[in-house]
Design an enzyme around this catalytic site. Sequence first.
Site, PDB file in Angstrom:
ATOM      1  N   ARG A 178      60.296  40.561  31.751  1.00 38.98           N
ATOM      2  CA  ARG A 178      59.299  39.487  31.682  1.00 38.98           C
ATOM      3  C   ARG A 178      59.956  38.181  31.249  1.00 38.98           C
ATOM      4  O   ARG A 178      59.648  37.115  31.780  1.00 38.98           O
ATOM      5  CB  ARG A 178      58.176  39.873  30.725  1.00 38.98           C
ATOM      6  CG  ARG A 178      57.210  40.910  31.295  1.00 38.98           C
ATOM      7  CD  ARG A 178      56.261  41.454  30.243  1.00 38.98           C
ATOM      8  NE  ARG A 178      55.469  40.414  29.590  1.00 38.98           N
ATOM      9  CZ  ARG A 178      54.741  40.618  28.501  1.00 38.98           C
ATOM     10  NH1 ARG A 178      54.710  41.826  27.925  1.00 38.98           N
ATOM     11  NH2 ARG A 178      54.044  39.638  27.959  1.00 38.98           N
ATOM     12  N   CYS A 237      56.180  35.774  21.530  1.00 37.64           N
ATOM     13  CA  CYS A 237      56.086  36.949  22.413  1.00 37.64           C
ATOM     14  C   CYS A 237      55.021  36.650  23.461  1.00 37.64           C
ATOM     15  O   CYS A 237      54.916  35.515  23.929  1.00 37.64           O
ATOM     16  CB  CYS A 237      55.760  38.212  21.617  1.00 37.64           C
ATOM     17  SG  CYS A 237      54.200  38.140  20.698  1.00 37.64           S
TER      18      CYS A 237
END
Length: 282
Positions: A178, A237
């Site tokens: 990601r 995050c």
Amino acid sequence: MSNPNLVSTEWLAERLGDPNVIAVDGSWHLPDVGRDGRTEFRERHVPGAVFFDINAIADTSTGLPHMLPSPELFASEVGKLGIGDGMTIVAYDASGLFAAPRVWWTFRAMGVKDVFILDGGLPKWLAESRPTESGAGERAPKTFTARLIAGAAKSADDIASALETGAAQVVDARPAARFRGEAPEPRPGLASGHMPGALNLPASELVKDGRLVDDETARRAFEAAGVDASKPVVTTCGSGVTAAIVALALESAGARAEGLYDGSWAEWGAGGRPVATGPAKA
């Protein structure tokens, strides 16, 4: 393990009847997992525990997930749970070590010093055949005072400034695929990739079998990610949950996070901010 923020299952078991010690179940799961923390809490939890819903005890006006609430809202909601001033708080979750650090970080951001994380969480507690109970976990309301620590929660502008000036290292806890932009985000409408100049240390590299890795492994993981633990670090995050795992692990590496980007990629990746792909660049 020398991390000062962890307590053992033995420690908590010995204090189950202590009115000044309270276990807080902060279980939260990604939407695609198909699990509900509150439902599972009602079925089985540490005796005397209360459930801390990170989506409910939050600033819901932003449109972003589980954002840090105002001190006034936090104090009100936590007091309703039966958590009062001066109590020792032990956060845990049903995954072992996933959402509990977010609860720990939230209490710390609100000025609480006596807050810890149960090493191994509920899985370790159950594996040792320790007692549990069912139900809503209701306790008598108490008075709780919250004092927001300035700078604990970083904004997008704070992150942009840190990246531009090098005032702090921005460490992204998302999975490497990601971060590099090779895998889509689980939340719709977000760009794939990372903040230009950010470093990547997946939270999964800091957790093994539901527990924080040992101190030396944590130090090596930070070094391998290019993080200088002697310099300021801000964590980020997907939505501000696993960033708290990195903040927790930093204290095993002899350092401490300067702050956590609360909006994280849910905010940054929604548009209007620069996005890079590929591996982190030194």
